[in-house]
Motif scaffolding. Structure first.
Motif, PDB file in Angstrom:
ATOM      1  N   GLN A  31       0.825  -1.209   0.000  1.00 54.86           N
ATOM      2  CA  GLN A  31       0.000   0.000   0.000  1.00 54.86           C
ATOM      3  C   GLN A  31       0.855   1.253   0.000  1.00 54.86           C
ATOM      4  O   GLN A  31       0.599   2.198  -0.758  1.00 54.86           O
ATOM      5  CB  GLN A  31      -0.903   0.005   1.234  1.00 54.86           C
ATOM      6  CG  GLN A  31      -1.704   1.298   1.407  1.00 54.86           C
ATOM      7  CD  GLN A  31      -2.509   1.319   2.690  1.00 54.86           C
ATOM      8  OE1 GLN A  31      -3.024   0.290   3.114  1.00 54.86           O
ATOM      9  NE2 GLN A  31      -2.611   2.474   3.324  1.00 54.86           N
ATOM     10  N   ALA A  32       1.880   1.269   0.856  1.00 51.09           N
ATOM     11  CA  ALA A  32       2.760   2.440   0.936  1.00 51.09           C
ATOM     12  C   ALA A  32       3.504   2.650  -0.372  1.00 51.09           C
ATOM     13  O   ALA A  32       3.578   3.766  -0.893  1.00 51.09           O
ATOM     14  CB  ALA A  32       3.747   2.271   2.085  1.00 51.09           C
ATOM     15  N   CYS A  33       4.044   1.578  -0.900  1.00 49.99           N
ATOM     16  CA  CYS A  33       4.795   1.655  -2.157  1.00 49.99           C
ATOM     17  C   CYS A  33       3.924   2.228  -3.269  1.00 49.99           C
ATOM     18  O   CYS A  33       4.332   3.150  -3.978  1.00 49.99           O
ATOM     19  CB  CYS A  33       5.281   0.253  -2.524  1.00 49.99           C
ATOM     20  SG  CYS A  33       5.932   0.090  -4.195  1.00 49.99           S
ATOM     21  N   ARG A  34       2.727   1.700  -3.417  1.00 52.13           N
ATOM     22  CA  ARG A  34       1.828   2.176  -4.469  1.00 52.13           C
ATOM     23  C   ARG A  34       1.405   3.620  -4.211  1.00 52.13           C
ATOM     24  O   ARG A  34       1.211   4.402  -5.141  1.00 52.13           O
ATOM     25  CB  ARG A  34       0.594   1.271  -4.556  1.00 52.13           C
ATOM     26  CG  ARG A  34       0.899  -0.173  -4.922  1.00 52.13           C
ATOM     27  CD  ARG A  34       1.539  -0.281  -6.284  1.00 52.13           C
ATOM     28  NE  ARG A  34       1.966  -1.649  -6.580  1.00 52.13           N
ATOM     29  CZ  ARG A  34       2.645  -2.002  -7.667  1.00 52.13           C
ATOM     30  NH1 ARG A  34       2.986  -1.080  -8.553  1.00 52.13           N
ATOM     31  NH2 ARG A  34       2.999  -3.252  -7.847  1.00 52.13           N
ATOM     32  N   GLY A  35       1.274   3.976  -2.957  1.00 46.39           N
ATOM     33  CA  GLY A  35       0.877   5.333  -2.619  1.00 46.39           C
ATOM     34  C   GLY A  35       1.935   6.350  -2.990  1.00 46.39           C
ATOM     35  O   GLY A  35       1.633   7.415  -3.543  1.00 46.39           O
ATOM     36  N   TYR A  36       3.203   6.033  -2.717  1.00 49.64           N
ATOM     37  CA  TYR A  36       4.285   6.939  -3.082  1.00 49.64           C
ATOM     38  C   TYR A  36       4.369   7.090  -4.598  1.00 49.64           C
ATOM     39  O   TYR A  36       4.608   8.177  -5.118  1.00 49.64           O
ATOM     40  CB  TYR A  36       5.625   6.434  -2.535  1.00 49.64           C
ATOM     41  CG  TYR A  36       5.783   6.647  -1.042  1.00 49.64           C
ATOM     42  CD1 TYR A  36       5.749   7.936  -0.515  1.00 49.64           C
ATOM     43  CD2 TYR A  36       5.961   5.578  -0.173  1.00 49.64           C
ATOM     44  CE1 TYR A  36       5.891   8.138   0.850  1.00 49.64           C
ATOM     45  CE2 TYR A  36       6.098   5.779   1.185  1.00 49.64           C
ATOM     46  CZ  TYR A  36       6.062   7.054   1.703  1.00 49.64           C
ATOM     47  OH  TYR A  36       6.195   7.257   3.052  1.00 49.64           O
ATOM     48  N   ARG A  37       4.156   6.003  -5.294  1.00 50.76           N
ATOM     49  CA  ARG A  37       4.185   6.078  -6.759  1.00 50.76           C
ATOM     50  C   ARG A  37       3.021   6.917  -7.296  1.00 50.76           C
ATOM     51  O   ARG A  37       3.175   7.633  -8.280  1.00 50.76           O
ATOM     52  CB  ARG A  37       4.139   4.674  -7.358  1.00 50.76           C
ATOM     53  CG  ARG A  37       5.398   3.867  -7.090  1.00 50.76           C
ATOM     54  CD  ARG A  37       5.349   2.523  -7.776  1.00 50.76           C
ATOM     55  NE  ARG A  37       6.510   1.717  -7.399  1.00 50.76           N
ATOM     56  CZ  ARG A  37       6.735   0.495  -7.861  1.00 50.76           C
ATOM     57  NH1 ARG A  37       5.887  -0.054  -8.715  1.00 50.76           N
ATOM     58  NH2 ARG A  37       7.802  -0.176  -7.473  1.00 50.76           N
ATOM     59  N   ARG A  38       1.881   6.803  -6.652  1.00 52.70           N
ATOM     60  CA  ARG A  38       0.725   7.591  -7.083  1.00 52.70           C
ATOM     61  C   ARG A  38       1.017   9.085  -6.933  1.00 52.70           C
ATOM     62  O   ARG A  38       0.699   9.891  -7.814  1.00 52.70           O
ATOM     63  CB  ARG A  38      -0.501   7.212  -6.250  1.00 52.70           C
ATOM     64  CG  ARG A  38      -1.773   7.950  -6.673  1.00 52.70           C
ATOM     65  CD  ARG A  38      -2.971   7.509  -5.833  1.00 52.70           C
ATOM     66  NE  ARG A  38      -2.786   7.801  -4.424  1.00 52.70           N
ATOM     67  CZ  ARG A  38      -2.537   6.894  -3.486  1.00 52.70           C
ATOM     68  NH1 ARG A  38      -2.438   5.613  -3.815  1.00 52.70           N
ATOM     69  NH2 ARG A  38      -2.375   7.242  -2.222  1.00 52.70           N
ATOM     70  N   CYS A  39       1.632   9.461  -5.823  1.00 61.14           N
ATOM     71  CA  CYS A  39       1.977  10.863  -5.616  1.00 61.14           C
ATOM     72  C   CYS A  39       2.966  11.340  -6.677  1.00 61.14           C
ATOM     73  O   CYS A  39       2.901  12.479  -7.139  1.00 61.14           O
ATOM     74  CB  CYS A  39       2.577  11.059  -4.224  1.00 61.14           C
ATOM     75  SG  CYS A  39       1.355  11.103  -2.900  1.00 61.14           S
ATOM     76  N   SER A  40       3.890  10.459  -7.036  1.00 57.96           N
ATOM     77  CA  SER A  40       4.857  10.805  -8.072  1.00 57.96           C
ATOM     78  C   SER A  40       4.163  11.046  -9.401  1.00 57.96           C
ATOM     79  O   SER A  40       4.432  12.032 -10.087  1.00 57.96           O
ATOM     80  CB  SER A  40       5.873   9.663  -8.225  1.00 57.96           C
ATOM     81  OG  SER A  40       6.734   9.897  -9.315  1.00 57.96           O
ATOM     82  N   ALA A  41       3.251  10.165  -9.752  1.00 54.74           N
ATOM     83  CA  ALA A  41       2.549  10.285 -11.026  1.00 54.74           C
ATOM     84  C   ALA A  41       1.732  11.566 -11.101  1.00 54.74           C
ATOM     85  O   ALA A  41       1.646  12.204 -12.156  1.00 54.74           O
ATOM     86  CB  ALA A  41       1.633   9.072 -11.226  1.00 54.74           C
ATOM     87  N   LEU A  93      11.039   0.767  -0.036  1.00 55.39           N
ATOM     88  CA  LEU A  93       9.650   1.101   0.227  1.00 55.39           C
ATOM     89  C   LEU A  93       9.131   2.126  -0.770  1.00 55.39           C
ATOM     90  O   LEU A  93       7.952   2.115  -1.120  1.00 55.39           O
ATOM     91  CB  LEU A  93       9.489   1.651   1.651  1.00 55.39           C
ATOM     92  CG  LEU A  93       8.048   1.964   2.089  1.00 55.39           C
ATOM     93  CD1 LEU A  93       7.231   0.667   2.160  1.00 55.39           C
ATOM     94  CD2 LEU A  93       8.036   2.650   3.445  1.00 55.39           C
ATOM     95  N   PHE A  94      10.017   3.002  -1.252  1.00 57.40           N
ATOM     96  CA  PHE A  94       9.548   4.026  -2.179  1.00 57.40           C
ATOM     97  C   PHE A  94      10.455   4.164  -3.395  1.00 57.40           C
ATOM     98  O   PHE A  94      10.584   5.206  -3.986  1.00 57.40           O
ATOM     99  CB  PHE A  94       9.388   5.381  -1.476  1.00 57.40           C
ATOM    100  CG  PHE A  94      10.614   5.886  -0.760  1.00 57.40           C
ATOM    101  CD1 PHE A  94      11.417   6.848  -1.344  1.00 57.40           C
ATOM    102  CD2 PHE A  94      10.933   5.425   0.493  1.00 57.40           C
ATOM    103  CE1 PHE A  94      12.545   7.332  -0.681  1.00 57.40           C
ATOM    104  CE2 PHE A  94      12.049   5.902   1.178  1.00 57.40           C
ATOM    105  CZ  PHE A  94      12.854   6.860   0.575  1.00 57.40           C
ATOM    106  N   ALA A  95      11.129   3.054  -3.749  1.00 57.47           N
ATOM    107  CA  ALA A  95      11.981   3.052  -4.937  1.00 57.47           C
ATOM    108  C   ALA A  95      11.627   1.885  -5.842  1.00 57.47           C
ATOM    109  O   ALA A  95      11.278   0.807  -5.359  1.00 57.47           O
ATOM    110  CB  ALA A  95      13.452   2.946  -4.531  1.00 57.47           C
ATOM    111  N   THR A  96      11.682   2.111  -7.131  1.00 56.26           N
ATOM    112  CA  THR A  96      11.456   1.003  -8.053  1.00 56.26           C
ATOM    113  C   THR A  96      12.713   0.178  -8.160  1.00 56.26           C
ATOM    114  O   THR A  96      13.813   0.648  -7.898  1.00 56.26           O
ATOM    115  CB  THR A  96      11.073   1.523  -9.456  1.00 56.26           C
ATOM    116  OG1 THR A  96      12.141   2.330  -9.955  1.00 56.26           O
ATOM    117  CG2 THR A  96       9.804   2.348  -9.396  1.00 56.26           C
ATOM    118  N   SER A  97      12.568  -1.062  -8.559  1.00 57.08           N
ATOM    119  CA  SER A  97      13.697  -1.991  -8.591  1.00 57.08           C
ATOM    120  C   SER A  97      14.782  -1.557  -9.548  1.00 57.08           C
ATOM    121  O   SER A  97      15.943  -1.914  -9.400  1.00 57.08           O
ATOM    122  CB  SER A  97      13.219  -3.394  -8.979  1.00 57.08           C
ATOM    123  OG  SER A  97      12.575  -3.378 -10.244  1.00 57.08           O
TER     124      SER A  97
END
Length: 211
Positions: A68-78, A205-209
């Motif tokens: 959830q956290a990971c997807r949330g940080y990505r959503r904010c980035s987008a 947690l907030f970085a892509t692979s």
């Protein structure tokens, strides 16, 4: 080496990347050590991108909460990716690494401006590029933080700093120079701020692979 670095810059600008691109706040006053839950809250009224209590310890998050956290940080980035920013990336990257790159400061600026203006002139293409970039990042699997003793609030603090960095690292075409591409310590100052408090195991947690 330089092309690899710039591939990472693109990743940072389009995703949480090393940048984390969060939109966090201070501790919301939730009971320390209490359940992470799925409620948002920040001391300054701004919610954490993670959707979790800012007092939650990363080490105590469940696999579902990490996702959830990971997807949330990505959503904010987008949500922060704009046509102007994407076109600036195309201009700066294309000026050095595209066809017929500039060979001096003036040449770089001319190539950058050409690519930037061409990009901004094609609205449909830019929107398609943004959608594709977001889809690519969203498809990346979320990593698992390890030995991370930070709270969500501390993750947010680093994310805010890196968000500002990743959206300001690219200069205007008119200010582009050859020296810009030679810098190897770019972003090092971030380790002196909130990001320096995090262990390397926190970044998944907030970085892509790819980063």
């Amino acid at each position: 080496m330089r092309s690899t670095f710039w591939a990472c810059v693109v990743g940072m600008c389009l995703s949480c990347g090393l940048s984390g691109l969060g939109c966090g706040g201070d501790d919301d006053g939730a009971t320390p050590g209490g359940p992470a839950g799925s409620e948002e809250g920040g001391g300054d009224g701004e919610a954490s991108c993670s959707g979790l209590y800012t007092s939650a310890l990363v080490s105590e998050l469940s696999p579902a909460e990490v996702e959830q956290a990971c997807r949330g940080y990505r959503r904010c980035s987008a949500e922060r990716l704009t046509p102007e920013h994407l076109c600036r990336m195309r201009g700066v990257l294309g000026a050095m690494y595209g066809d017929e790159p500039g060979t001096d400061d003036a040449g770089l600026r001319a190539r950058c401006s050409e690519r930037f203006e061409a990009c901004m002139a094609d609205t449909d293409q830019v929107e398609s590029m943004i959608e594709q970039a977001i889809a690519t990042v969203e498809a990346e699997p979320c990593g698992t933080p390890t030995q991370c003793t930070a709270t969500i609030a501390e993750i947010d603090a680093c994310a805010v700093e890196f968000r500002a960095y990743s959206y300001n690292v690219l200069p205007e075409c008119s200010a582009l120079t050859m020296d810009f591409y030679e810098q190897t310590d770019r972003g090092a100052y971030l380790l002196e701020g909130p990001c320096g408090k995090l262990s390397i195991g926190c970044f998944p947690l907030f970085a892509t692979s790819r980063e």
